[in-house]
Design a protein around this motif. Structure first.
Motif, PDB file in Angstrom:
ATOM      1  N   CYS A   1       0.970  -1.212   0.077  1.00  0.00           N
ATOM      2  CA  CYS A   1      -0.031  -0.115   0.001  1.00  0.00           C
ATOM      3  C   CYS A   1       0.892   1.393  -0.131  1.00  0.00           C
ATOM      4  O   CYS A   1       1.680   1.393   0.844  1.00  0.00           O
ATOM      5  CB  CYS A   1      -0.885   0.011   1.270  1.00  0.00           C
ATOM      6  SG  CYS A   1      -2.321   1.442   1.469  1.00  0.00           S
ATOM      7  N   GLU A   2       0.822   2.125  -0.916  1.00  0.00           N
ATOM      8  CA  GLU A   2       1.355   3.431  -0.977  1.00  0.00           C
ATOM      9  C   GLU A   2       1.129   4.560  -0.038  1.00  0.00           C
ATOM     10  O   GLU A   2       1.539   5.248   0.120  1.00  0.00           O
ATOM     11  CB  GLU A   2       1.001   3.882  -2.520  1.00  0.00           C
ATOM     12  CG  GLU A   2       2.150   4.817  -2.822  1.00  0.00           C
ATOM     13  CD  GLU A   2       2.035   5.385  -4.337  1.00  0.00           C
ATOM     14  OE1 GLU A   2       2.907   6.182  -5.009  1.00  0.00           O
ATOM     15  OE2 GLU A   2       1.064   4.974  -4.815  1.00  0.00           O
TER      16      GLU A   2
ATOM     17  N   PRO B   1       3.919  -7.206   7.252  1.00  0.00           N
ATOM     18  CA  PRO B   1       4.476  -8.358   7.530  1.00  0.00           C
ATOM     19  C   PRO B   1       4.118  -9.287   6.405  1.00  0.00           C
ATOM     20  O   PRO B   1       5.064 -10.380   5.939  1.00  0.00           O
ATOM     21  CB  PRO B   1       4.115  -8.923   8.790  1.00  0.00           C
ATOM     22  CG  PRO B   1       3.853  -7.864   9.640  1.00  0.00           C
ATOM     23  CD  PRO B   1       3.277  -6.780   8.817  1.00  0.00           C
ATOM     24  N   THR B   2       3.179  -9.158   5.519  1.00  0.00           N
ATOM     25  CA  THR B   2       2.824 -10.177   4.500  1.00  0.00           C
ATOM     26  C   THR B   2       3.580 -10.031   3.376  1.00  0.00           C
ATOM     27  O   THR B   2       3.730 -10.920   2.428  1.00  0.00           O
ATOM     28  CB  THR B   2       1.294  -9.923   3.893  1.00  0.00           C
ATOM     29  OG1 THR B   2       1.108  -8.470   3.573  1.00  0.00           O
ATOM     30  CG2 THR B   2       0.217 -10.082   5.234  1.00  0.00           C
ATOM     31  N   HIS B   3       4.169  -8.856   3.301  1.00  0.00           N
ATOM     32  CA  HIS B   3       5.159  -8.775   2.031  1.00  0.00           C
ATOM     33  C   HIS B   3       6.481  -9.779   2.149  1.00  0.00           C
ATOM     34  O   HIS B   3       7.094  -9.985   1.011  1.00  0.00           O
ATOM     35  CB  HIS B   3       5.700  -7.376   2.094  1.00  0.00           C
ATOM     36  CG  HIS B   3       5.503  -6.570   0.754  1.00  0.00           C
ATOM     37  ND1 HIS B   3       4.017  -6.415   0.318  1.00  0.00           N
ATOM     38  CD2 HIS B   3       5.826  -5.642  -0.022  1.00  0.00           C
ATOM     39  CE1 HIS B   3       3.897  -5.861  -0.829  1.00  0.00           C
ATOM     40  NE2 HIS B   3       5.274  -5.344  -1.344  1.00  0.00           N
TER      41      HIS B   3
ATOM     42  N   LEU C   1      10.092  -9.673   0.046  1.00  0.00           N
ATOM     43  CA  LEU C   1      10.460  -8.263   0.041  1.00  0.00           C
ATOM     44  C   LEU C   1      10.226  -7.924   1.431  1.00  0.00           C
ATOM     45  O   LEU C   1       9.905  -8.597   2.418  1.00  0.00           O
ATOM     46  CB  LEU C   1       9.365  -7.673  -0.720  1.00  0.00           C
ATOM     47  CG  LEU C   1       9.316  -7.883  -2.194  1.00  0.00           C
ATOM     48  CD1 LEU C   1       8.105  -7.304  -2.935  1.00  0.00           C
ATOM     49  CD2 LEU C   1      10.665  -7.419  -2.797  1.00  0.00           C
ATOM     50  N   SER C   2      10.623  -6.672   1.839  1.00  0.00           N
ATOM     51  CA  SER C   2      10.569  -6.099   3.255  1.00  0.00           C
ATOM     52  C   SER C   2       9.502  -5.318   3.680  1.00  0.00           C
ATOM     53  O   SER C   2       8.634  -4.986   2.923  1.00  0.00           O
ATOM     54  CB  SER C   2      11.725  -4.911   3.298  1.00  0.00           C
ATOM     55  OG  SER C   2      11.761  -4.117   4.307  1.00  0.00           O
ATOM     56  N   ALA C   3       9.188  -5.740   4.794  1.00  0.00           N
ATOM     57  CA  ALA C   3       7.978  -5.097   5.354  1.00  0.00           C
ATOM     58  C   ALA C   3       7.903  -3.382   5.476  1.00  0.00           C
ATOM     59  O   ALA C   3       7.255  -2.677   5.766  1.00  0.00           O
ATOM     60  CB  ALA C   3       7.702  -5.493   6.662  1.00  0.00           C
ATOM     61  N   GLY C   4       9.379  -3.020   5.171  1.00  0.00           N
ATOM     62  CA  GLY C   4       9.515  -1.494   5.495  1.00  0.00           C
ATOM     63  C   GLY C   4       9.003  -0.831   4.029  1.00  0.00           C
ATOM     64  O   GLY C   4       8.036  -0.627   3.648  1.00  0.00           O
ATOM     65  N   LEU C   5      10.336  -0.110   3.610  1.00  0.00           N
ATOM     66  CA  LEU C   5       9.809   0.614   2.432  1.00  0.00           C
ATOM     67  C   LEU C   5       9.487   0.037   1.239  1.00  0.00           C
ATOM     68  O   LEU C   5       8.694   0.306   0.190  1.00  0.00           O
ATOM     69  CB  LEU C   5      11.245   1.508   2.017  1.00  0.00           C
ATOM     70  CG  LEU C   5      11.324   2.553   3.088  1.00  0.00           C
ATOM     71  CD1 LEU C   5      13.016   3.098   2.767  1.00  0.00           C
ATOM     72  CD2 LEU C   5      10.499   3.692   3.048  1.00  0.00           C
ATOM     73  N   ASP C   6       9.915  -1.472   1.055  1.00  0.00           N
ATOM     74  CA  ASP C   6       9.206  -2.175   0.102  1.00  0.00           C
ATOM     75  C   ASP C   6       7.920  -2.471   0.031  1.00  0.00           C
ATOM     76  O   ASP C   6       7.203  -2.284  -1.262  1.00  0.00           O
ATOM     77  CB  ASP C   6       9.793  -3.756   0.027  1.00  0.00           C
ATOM     78  CG  ASP C   6      11.426  -3.990  -0.484  1.00  0.00           C
ATOM     79  OD1 ASP C   6      11.596  -2.804  -1.061  1.00  0.00           O
ATOM     80  OD2 ASP C   6      11.805  -4.946  -0.414  1.00  0.00           O
ATOM     81  N   PHE C   7       7.171  -2.506   1.142  1.00  0.00           N
ATOM     82  CA  PHE C   7       5.795  -2.490   1.321  1.00  0.00           C
ATOM     83  C   PHE C   7       5.027  -1.387   0.671  1.00  0.00           C
ATOM     84  O   PHE C   7       3.820  -1.547   0.160  1.00  0.00           O
ATOM     85  CB  PHE C   7       5.280  -2.668   2.683  1.00  0.00           C
ATOM     86  CG  PHE C   7       3.972  -2.814   3.027  1.00  0.00           C
ATOM     87  CD1 PHE C   7       3.285  -4.102   2.765  1.00  0.00           C
ATOM     88  CD2 PHE C   7       2.909  -1.833   3.370  1.00  0.00           C
ATOM     89  CE1 PHE C   7       1.755  -4.058   2.957  1.00  0.00           C
ATOM     90  CE2 PHE C   7       1.725  -1.878   3.730  1.00  0.00           C
ATOM     91  CZ  PHE C   7       1.220  -2.959   3.341  1.00  0.00           C
TER      92      PHE C   7
END
Length: 418
Positions: free
Chosen positions: A133-134, A144-146, A151-157
Motif C-alpha cells: 500500500c502506497e 509483514p505479509t510482504h 520483500l521487506s515490510a519496510g519501504l518495499d511494502f
C-alpha cells in the motif's frame, strides 16, 4: 552502492565495520548504533513468533531517499537468508543511490475472496485487489505479509506493489458458483482499495460493478477521498441496503498525519468524505484506528465529534498492534519523530499487553487489557453515548443477491434460467 551480506557479528556480538568506511559514514554508523542500543534497552519479553533474528536489525535509510514514505528502513524479509546494507565505500556512493519509487507488478491469483474465522472482526470474507500500500502508514498490520513475496515490510511494502487485474472476473466466477452463499464482503481490509494506484488500475471500481450486478453487499474501509469517485455505484447500492463505508481517521493534526500516513488523504479531506458520502445516502462510520498511546490517544473525542458533525452514524476504535516486523518499524519511527516520547509510548504499549509489546490473543489484540485499555474503552463508550453513535448497527441485506445470466446462457420465456 549496495551490497549483500550475511551480516555476521564479531565474537563480541558487535558488527565489524568495513575497512574502507569514510569518516562521515563511520560517524553515521556510530549514531545509528547508539540509537539501536537505546532501543534495545527497552526491549521486553515477547512471544517467540514476534522475535526477529538479530541479523535482520535494520539500518535507517537517508531521509532524501525515502521522502514521502512512512517507514524509515528497508530490512530484508524475515524468510530471506541474506540481509542487505547500504555502505559508503569512500567515494560518496551513498549520495548516488536513487530515491524509492513506486512500481506495480501484476499478480495472477486463482481466487479473489479471502476467508477468515477470526472472532475479532465482523466479517468472514474479504477482497484485496492490491498487495502492498502506497499510503505508507507506519503502523499497518499488513506490512509483514510482504515477506511472503521475498520483500521487506519496510519501504518495499510502500513502493513495490502488486495488482490483481483479473480480480473482477475472478469475483464474478466465484459468485456465480451454484453453492455460493452471500454474506457481506469487506473491501480494503488488508490494504486500501483506494490507494493512489487505484486511479490508474480502477480495480476497486470494477469489483463494485460486479457486486452491484449480483446484488451483493459490501463494506468498505478506506483512508482515501477517492471513494467519492464511485458514488454513482455506491449510492444506488446503499439505497438497496447493499453498501456502507467506514473512514479511518487516526488524527486530526495534518502534520502528524503526514509523517504517520504520508500518502493518505489529509484528516480534513477524510471528514469531508464522510460528509459527502452521508449526503449521498451512503451509511458511513468512523474508525479511530489505530489509537497510538501518548501520540494520538488524546484525540479520540475530537475525532468522534468531527465525524458525527459530518454525518457518521457508527464508530469503532482499535488500539495499536505491533506484530512481527511492525514492532521494529514502529520503534524506528518513534525514535525518528518522537524520541522524547519513546519510552513512555512503549511503557503504555506494554501495559496494554500484560508486559509484552504485543499479544495476539483473540479478544484482546484489538483493545488490550489492563488499566490503560479500560480507560480508553470507557472514554470511547462515554463519547459514543453522548454523540448518539452506534444506536443501531446497520446490517446489509442479501435478499437482492442473484446470479446474472452468463454469456451464452438461454433464458426461459418467463425470464427464469433454464
Amino acid at each position: 552502492m549496495e551490497r549483500r551480506t550475511l551480516d555476521i557479528p564479531s565474537a563480541g556480538g558487535t558488527r565489524v565495520p568495513p575497512k574502507h568506511l569514510g569518516r562521515l559514514a563511520q560517524e553515521r554508523r556510530a549514531r545509528l548504533e547508539e540509537e539501536n542500543r537505546a532501543a534495545a534497552r527497552d526491549l521486553s519479553t515477547v512471544s517467540e513468533m514476534d522475535v526477529l533474528p538479530e541479523a535482520m536489525a535494520p539500518a535507517v535509510i537517508d531521509g532524501e531517499r525515502r521522502r514521502g514514505r512512512g517507514a524509515v528502513s528497508n530490512a530484508a524479509g524475515r524468510f530471506e537468508p541474506h540481509a542487505r546494507e547500504a555502505f559508503d565505500d569512500g567515494w560518496q556512493s551513498l549520495d548516488e543511490l536513487p530515491p524509492f519509487r513506486t512500481s506495480v507488478t501484476v499478480e495472477k491469483p486463482r481466487t479473489i475472496i479471502n476467508r477468515n474465522d477470526s472472532p475479532d472482526v465482523g466479517f468472514d470474507r474479504s477482497i484485496n485487489p492490491y498487495r502492498g500500500c502506497e499510503h505508507g502508514c507506519v503502523y499497518c498490520f499488513a506490512r509483514p505479509t510482504h515477506a511472503y513475496q521475498g520483500l521487506s515490510a519496510g519501504l518495499d511494502f510502500e513502493t513495490k506493489l502488486f495488482a490483481k487485474p483479473d480480480a473482477p472476473e475472478l469475483l464474478a466466477k466465484e459468485l456465480a458458483k451454484p453453492g455460493y452463499e452471500p454474506r457481506t464482503i469487506a473491501l480494503g481490509i488488508n490494504t486500501d482499495g483506494y490507494q493512489p494506484i487505484e486511479r490508474e488500475w480502477r480495480l476497486t471500481r470494477r469489483i463494485l460493478e460486479v457486486l452491484s450486478d449480483f446484488g451483493h453487499p459490501v463494506g468498505i474501509v478506506t483512508k482515501s477521498a477517492l471513494v467519492l469517485r464511485d458514488l454513482d455505484i455506491l449510492a444506488p447500492m446503499a439505497a438497496r441496503g447493499l453498501a456502507k463505508v467506514a473512514l479511518s481517521v487516526t488524527s486530526l493534526d495534518p502534520k502528524l498525519a503526514r509523517i504517520m500516513e504520508p500518502r493518505a488523504a489529509t484528516p480534513a479531506r477524510r471528514i469531508d468524505t464522510i460528509r459527502r458520502l452521508s449526503d449521498a445516502g451512503v451509511p458511513t462510520a468512523v474508525l479511530v484506528a489505530p489509537v497510538i498511546p501518548a501520540v494520538t490517544d488524546a484525540e479520540m473525542e475530537r475525532i468522534l465529534d468531527a465525524a458525527v458533525a459530518a454525518g457518521a452514524s457508527e464508530a469503532g476504535y482499535v488500539m495499536l498492534r505491533v506484530p512481527l516486523e511492525i514492532r521494529d518499524l514502529f520503534k524506528e519511527w518513534l525514535l525518528a519523530h518522537f524520541p522524547d516520547r519513546y519510552r513512555h509510548v512503549l511503557s503504555l504499549l506494554k501495559d496494554l499487553h500484560g508486559g509484552k509489546e504485543y499479544d495476539s490473543t483473540f479478544g484482546q489484540r484489538m483493545t488490550g487489557t489492563g488499566p490503560y485499555a479500560w480507560t480508553m474503552a470507557r472514554r470511547f463508550e462515554i463519547a459514543t453515548e453522548r454523540l448518539g453513535l452506534n444506536k443501531r448497527h446497520l446490517r446489509l441485506t442479501t435478499r437482492h443477491f442473484r446470479r446474472p445470466p452468463q454469456k451464452g446462457e438461454q433464458l426461459s420465456l418467463f425470464g427464469e434460467a433454464t
